[in-house]
Design a protein around this motif. Sequence first.
Motif, short mmCIF file in Angstrom:
data_model
loop_
_atom_site.label_atom_id
_atom_site.label_comp_id
_atom_site.label_asym_id
_atom_site.label_seq_id
_atom_site.Cartn_x
_atom_site.Cartn_y
_atom_site.Cartn_z
N VAL A 57 0.83 -1.21 0.00
CA VAL A 57 0.00 0.00 0.00
C VAL A 57 0.87 1.25 0.00
O VAL A 57 0.57 2.23 -0.70
CB VAL A 57 -0.96 -0.01 1.20
CG1 VAL A 57 -1.67 1.33 1.34
CG2 VAL A 57 -1.99 -1.12 1.04
N THR A 58 1.95 1.24 0.76
CA THR A 58 2.87 2.38 0.76
C THR A 58 3.41 2.63 -0.63
O THR A 58 3.48 3.78 -1.09
CB THR A 58 4.04 2.12 1.73
OG1 THR A 58 3.52 1.93 3.05
CG2 THR A 58 5.02 3.29 1.72
N GLN A 59 3.77 1.56 -1.34
CA GLN A 59 4.30 1.71 -2.69
C GLN A 59 3.24 2.27 -3.64
O GLN A 59 3.54 3.12 -4.47
CB GLN A 59 4.80 0.35 -3.20
CG GLN A 59 5.34 0.36 -4.62
CD GLN A 59 6.64 1.14 -4.75
OE1 GLN A 59 7.24 1.54 -3.76
NE2 GLN A 59 7.07 1.38 -5.97
N CYS A 60 1.99 1.82 -3.49
CA CYS A 60 0.92 2.34 -4.33
C CYS A 60 0.68 3.83 -4.08
O CYS A 60 0.48 4.61 -5.02
CB CYS A 60 -0.37 1.55 -4.09
SG CYS A 60 -0.35 -0.12 -4.77
N ASN A 89 10.42 2.04 0.46
CA ASN A 89 11.63 1.68 -0.28
C ASN A 89 11.75 2.53 -1.52
O ASN A 89 10.83 3.27 -1.89
CB ASN A 89 11.71 0.18 -0.57
CG ASN A 89 10.71 -0.28 -1.61
OD1 ASN A 89 10.52 0.34 -2.64
ND2 ASN A 89 10.06 -1.40 -1.33
N ASN A 90 12.91 2.43 -2.17
CA ASN A 90 13.19 3.31 -3.31
C ASN A 90 12.87 2.67 -4.65
O ASN A 90 13.37 3.11 -5.68
CB ASN A 90 14.65 3.78 -3.28
CG ASN A 90 15.64 2.63 -3.31
OD1 ASN A 90 15.26 1.46 -3.33
ND2 ASN A 90 16.92 2.96 -3.31
N ASN A 91 12.01 1.67 -4.63
CA ASN A 91 11.54 1.07 -5.87
C ASN A 91 10.63 2.06 -6.61
O ASN A 91 9.70 2.59 -6.02
CB ASN A 91 10.77 -0.22 -5.55
CG ASN A 91 10.21 -0.89 -6.79
OD1 ASN A 91 10.70 -0.66 -7.89
ND2 ASN A 91 9.20 -1.71 -6.60
N GLU A 92 10.91 2.27 -7.87
CA GLU A 92 10.12 3.22 -8.65
C GLU A 92 9.06 2.54 -9.50
O GLU A 92 8.32 3.19 -10.22
CB GLU A 92 11.04 4.05 -9.57
CG GLU A 92 12.06 4.90 -8.81
CD GLU A 92 11.41 5.95 -7.92
OE1 GLU A 92 10.27 6.34 -8.21
OE2 GLU A 92 12.04 6.35 -6.93
#
Length: 214
Positions: A57-60, A89-92
């Motif tokens: 959810v954070t990534q979304c 995290n730093n995933n784009e």
Amino acid sequence: MSSAVVLSYHDAVIRQSDIDILKTNSWLTDSIIGFYLQYLEKEVYMNNDFLFVSPEVTQCIKSSNNSEIPVFLDPLNPRQYLVIFFPLNNNENVYSSGGSHWSLLVYFRLENIFYHFDSSNDMNDLQATALATKLQRYFDKNSHLNLKEGNCLQQSNDYDCGIYLLCNVDNVAKVVVTHRKFNNIPRISKDDVKFKRASILSLIYRLQKKSINS
């Protein structure tokens, strides 16, 4: 073998590959971090005002437009919580897990302050600022962003960022519960980090045994 399910715990699934990661010096996956946060939510801090947002959810949220953020946050009813934890995290790439560094963003809602705990020389500063900016607009678009650097022990390797993330979650939660303190949170200790992998493994095996016997 590596994909064999070791533990199903609420919405989290731990596989043998996750066990292998915890037994070695490897970067923690979304599934391990998500599992541990669910454990805190379901069994440790059930009666406290904490919300532990999953890595997915954070990534979304991080990758979405401002208008889309309520889709992810509204179902969690975040305004009923005092402290909200976001594993960052730093995933784009919003469509897959990945990235090379974890850090922790914490929102103290009543104080309207964000703290960023980064164990590697503020590597995720840009990501934290972008995420906090979006969250600020969601919670209170009429106020200015107040983002501060958390007091964070620095890692001495390139693989323990996820361990530091979870230790920082534990530390912030314990300090808030014990002292009702929202600033000047002390650093975690090196021992916290040293024993965390073994502690998570022990937790998984304990819950696995409990599940089998229930």
